[in-house]
Design a protein around this motif. Structure first.
Motif, PDB file in Angstrom:
ATOM      1  N   LEU A 297       4.043  -6.939   2.256  1.00 57.34           N
ATOM      2  CA  LEU A 297       3.378  -6.036   3.154  1.00 57.34           C
ATOM      3  C   LEU A 297       1.777  -6.534   3.388  1.00 57.34           C
ATOM      4  O   LEU A 297       0.943  -6.135   3.727  1.00 57.34           O
ATOM      5  N   ARG A 298       1.427  -7.825   2.740  1.00 58.16           N
ATOM      6  CA  ARG A 298       0.386  -8.559   3.022  1.00 58.16           C
ATOM      7  C   ARG A 298      -0.861  -7.679   2.420  1.00 58.16           C
ATOM      8  O   ARG A 298      -1.906  -7.378   3.035  1.00 58.16           O
ATOM      9  N   MET A 299      -0.673  -7.066   1.371  1.00 60.76           N
ATOM     10  CA  MET A 299      -1.771  -6.323   0.613  1.00 60.76           C
ATOM     11  C   MET A 299      -2.336  -7.373  -0.184  1.00 60.76           C
ATOM     12  O   MET A 299      -1.960  -8.198  -0.742  1.00 60.76           O
ATOM     13  N   LYS A 300      -3.948  -6.948  -0.477  1.00 59.26           N
ATOM     14  CA  LYS A 300      -4.729  -8.017  -1.121  1.00 59.26           C
ATOM     15  C   LYS A 300      -4.452  -7.655  -2.632  1.00 59.26           C
ATOM     16  O   LYS A 300      -4.466  -8.517  -3.579  1.00 59.26           O
ATOM     17  N   THR A 301      -4.038  -6.583  -3.161  1.00 59.47           N
ATOM     18  CA  THR A 301      -3.617  -6.239  -4.448  1.00 59.47           C
ATOM     19  C   THR A 301      -2.427  -5.180  -4.507  1.00 59.47           C
ATOM     20  O   THR A 301      -2.153  -4.348  -3.893  1.00 59.47           O
ATOM     21  N   TYR A 302      -1.827  -5.373  -5.803  1.00 59.69           N
ATOM     22  CA  TYR A 302      -0.445  -4.627  -5.917  1.00 59.69           C
ATOM     23  C   TYR A 302      -0.661  -3.121  -6.659  1.00 59.69           C
ATOM     24  O   TYR A 302      -0.237  -2.512  -6.656  1.00 59.69           O
ATOM     25  N   THR A 303      -2.021  -3.071  -7.134  1.00 64.46           N
ATOM     26  CA  THR A 303      -2.358  -1.960  -7.905  1.00 64.46           C
ATOM     27  C   THR A 303      -2.111  -0.398  -7.527  1.00 64.46           C
ATOM     28  O   THR A 303      -1.822   0.518  -8.066  1.00 64.46           O
ATOM     29  N   PRO A 304      -2.730  -0.197  -6.126  1.00 66.26           N
ATOM     30  CA  PRO A 304      -2.129   0.955  -5.551  1.00 66.26           C
ATOM     31  C   PRO A 304      -0.777   1.418  -5.283  1.00 66.26           C
ATOM     32  O   PRO A 304      -0.474   2.416  -5.532  1.00 66.26           O
TER      33      PRO A 304
ATOM     34  N   ARG B  23     -12.810   0.403   1.465  1.00 60.15           N
ATOM     35  CA  ARG B  23     -12.540  -0.013   2.920  1.00 60.15           C
ATOM     36  C   ARG B  23     -11.258  -0.884   2.764  1.00 60.15           C
ATOM     37  O   ARG B  23     -10.994  -1.638   3.706  1.00 60.15           O
ATOM     38  N   ARG B  24     -10.359  -0.470   2.121  1.00 54.23           N
ATOM     39  CA  ARG B  24      -9.014  -1.207   2.055  1.00 54.23           C
ATOM     40  C   ARG B  24      -7.969  -0.444   2.687  1.00 54.23           C
ATOM     41  O   ARG B  24      -7.122   0.186   2.247  1.00 54.23           O
ATOM     42  N   TRP B  25      -8.139  -0.311   3.820  1.00 47.38           N
ATOM     43  CA  TRP B  25      -7.231   0.322   4.971  1.00 47.38           C
ATOM     44  C   TRP B  25      -5.898   0.194   4.731  1.00 47.38           C
ATOM     45  O   TRP B  25      -4.901   0.932   4.873  1.00 47.38           O
ATOM     46  N   ARG B  26      -5.445  -1.334   4.768  1.00 50.62           N
ATOM     47  CA  ARG B  26      -4.078  -1.596   4.570  1.00 50.62           C
ATOM     48  C   ARG B  26      -3.281  -1.058   3.301  1.00 50.62           C
ATOM     49  O   ARG B  26      -2.234  -0.673   3.176  1.00 50.62           O
ATOM     50  N   GLU B  27      -4.175  -1.184   2.034  1.00 53.33           N
ATOM     51  CA  GLU B  27      -3.517  -0.648   0.968  1.00 53.33           C
ATOM     52  C   GLU B  27      -3.658   0.783   0.826  1.00 53.33           C
ATOM     53  O   GLU B  27      -2.607   1.364   0.373  1.00 53.33           O
ATOM     54  N   LEU B  28      -4.500   1.386   1.479  1.00 53.39           N
ATOM     55  CA  LEU B  28      -4.589   2.695   1.721  1.00 53.39           C
ATOM     56  C   LEU B  28      -3.298   3.071   2.336  1.00 53.39           C
ATOM     57  O   LEU B  28      -2.663   4.400   2.110  1.00 53.39           O
ATOM     58  N   LYS B  29      -2.911   2.533   3.370  1.00 54.07           N
ATOM     59  CA  LYS B  29      -1.850   2.971   4.410  1.00 54.07           C
ATOM     60  C   LYS B  29      -0.476   2.754   3.359  1.00 54.07           C
ATOM     61  O   LYS B  29       0.214   3.996   3.531  1.00 54.07           O
TER      62      LYS B  29
END
Lengths: 367, 69
Positions: A297-304, B23-29
């Motif tokens: 999903l091209r996320m910067k980090t996996y923690t969320p 402001r990490r919108w992609r992670e939030l989504k």
């Protein structure tokens, strides 16, 4: 602090391999029920069968240094097919960590904390593993050194204390199992404890060096195999044919320890060893799953993703197979389900990479 | 059910403000999507709804193609 990008040494990877494979100790009963006194044979034959496949995983990671499984799939099979294969791997990893949640919870609710609601056990183990994964693979590798040392200590201690109860004639008659049972059990051993190390292709980019990686990987798997051998020798010699009816033979055999009526109840030590090993195994699977998803999903980090994935894993574990007996039946399907992920796709990837002359050097176009 | 709602509320309170602040919108989504899926599954399970067992799906598939031990 989030240790997502910390590097690990190949020697730490070896210890992580041992801790990870040891996490399957409860699954020895799957082969013990059909192989009985010949279980030791399939522990060795399963290892021999696994070695070429584990080397395939290592060759893949060496061919594409710094790349994880999802990136390797994208490079070898192209963006579209590579993503489909990666999604299949993600489902595989999620199912594996869910099954392991289930196993450890069933072990605890069956033998140690029978009055505790299972959901409390699920939440505890899920949070613990999520925390470990949040700290990063380097932290898990460091913890694995202690868990492996503890597991080795427990196995050696219980082995020595049980020497008086051992009857080596329980190994007779040797080679009694049918060839079909032998092949089936060998494949089960190769598939479940050993070749599940395919998930380490998500860990390889965190290695500080690729030197002697193959040796460390094979040595790690070999030490885990020796560990299984010691356990199965202890179980077979102390419990005899009845070991086949217990789902947790290593735990049952230790219940026999009674020295001077004061050195008893040693099974709690075994339970701690099993818990520590399974914690490593679940954490690595979970790391592989969340890392694959975040990369896809091209996320910067996996923690969320850690807590939502833990919640999904708990539901999957709760609805998966009904009982321990159904688990044994499910294992027969699981080993077929795992076939492409562990034994077909990795060698095929190497073959395709060879045909397509991958990886390309900078400036070359991919055919 | 109360435990499920409390647990998921805690996840939202713990994770969302951090993601919004950074402001990490992609992670939030994707956090929201996965959290929603997890929440729905947990609520259904808490309500006693019988969810499809993934292992049964695998078994049916391999039984259909006659490939199992």
């Amino acid at each position: 602090m989030n240790g997502n990008n910390e590097k690990i040494k190949p020697s730490q990877l070896m210890v992580l391999f041992i801790g990870f494979i040891n996490g399957s100790v409860l699954l020895l009963s799957l082969v013990d029920s059909s192989m009985k006194q010949d279980t030791w044979l399939v522990i060795i034959s399963g290892y021999i069968v696994s070695v070429p496949f584990i080397l395939t995983y290592i060759f893949l990671s060496k061919k594409f240094p710094g790349k994880n499984l999802t990136e390797i799939n994208d490079i070898i099979f192209g963006k579209a097919l590579g993503k489909i294969i990666s999604i299949c791997y993600i489902i595989f990893f999620i199912l594996l960590f869910s099954y392991n949640y289930r196993q450890i919870v069933e072990f605890y609710s069956g033998y140690i904390l029978s009055d505790t609601p299972q959901i409390i056990l699920y939440i505890t183990i899920a949070l613990l593993c999520a925390y470990a994964v949040k700290k990063g693979i380097a932290a898990i590798a460091k913890v694995s050194m202690y868990t492996v040392a503890f597991a080795v200590f427990v196995v050696m201690l219980t082995f020595i204390l049980l020497i008086g109860n051992m009857d080596f004639s329980n190994f007779m008659p040797v080679f009694e199992a049918t060839p079909e049972d032998f092949i089936h059990s060998t494949y089960t051993m190769a598939c479940i404890p050993y070749c599940e190390v395919i998930c380490f292709l998500m860990v390889m980019p965190y290695l500080s060096s690729g030197k002697k990686l193959g040796r460390y990987a094979i040595a790690g798997t070999g030490i885990a195999m020796l560990f299984f051998l010691v356990i199965i020798i202890q179980v077979t010699t102390t419990l005899g044919p009845s070991s086949a009816i217990f789902s947790e033979g290593s735990f049952q055999s230790v219940r026999l320890i009674d020295i001077g009526e004061f050195l008893t109840r040693m099974e709690l030590l075994v339970a701690l060893g099993i818990t520590a090993s399974m914690f490593i195994k679940i954490s690595v699977f979970k790391f592989a799953a969340v890392k694959s998803v975040s990369h896809l999903l091209r996320m910067k980090t996996y923690t969320p993703l850690l807590l939502p994935m833990a919640a999904i894993g708990i539901v999957t574990a709760l609805i998966a197979y009904g009982s321990t007996i159904e688990n044994a039946e499910n294992a027969n399907y699981h080993i077929v389900f795992a076939l492409p992920f562990e034994f077909i796709i990795p060698p095929l990837s190497l073959l395709v990479a060879k045909i397509r002359k991958l990886p390309k050097k900078a400036g070359e176009s991919v055919p | 059910m109360i435990i499920v709602i409390l647990a998921f509320s805690a996840m939202v309170v713990w994770q969302m403000p951090k993601l919004i602040k950074e402001r990490r919108w992609r992670e939030l989504k994707y956090f929201s999507i996965f959290l929603f899926v997890g929440f729905v599954l947990n609520v259904l399970l808490a309500m006693g709804v019988e969810l499809p067992d993934p292992t049964k799906g695998i078994q049916i598939f391999f039984d259909t193609i006659k490939l199992h031990y």
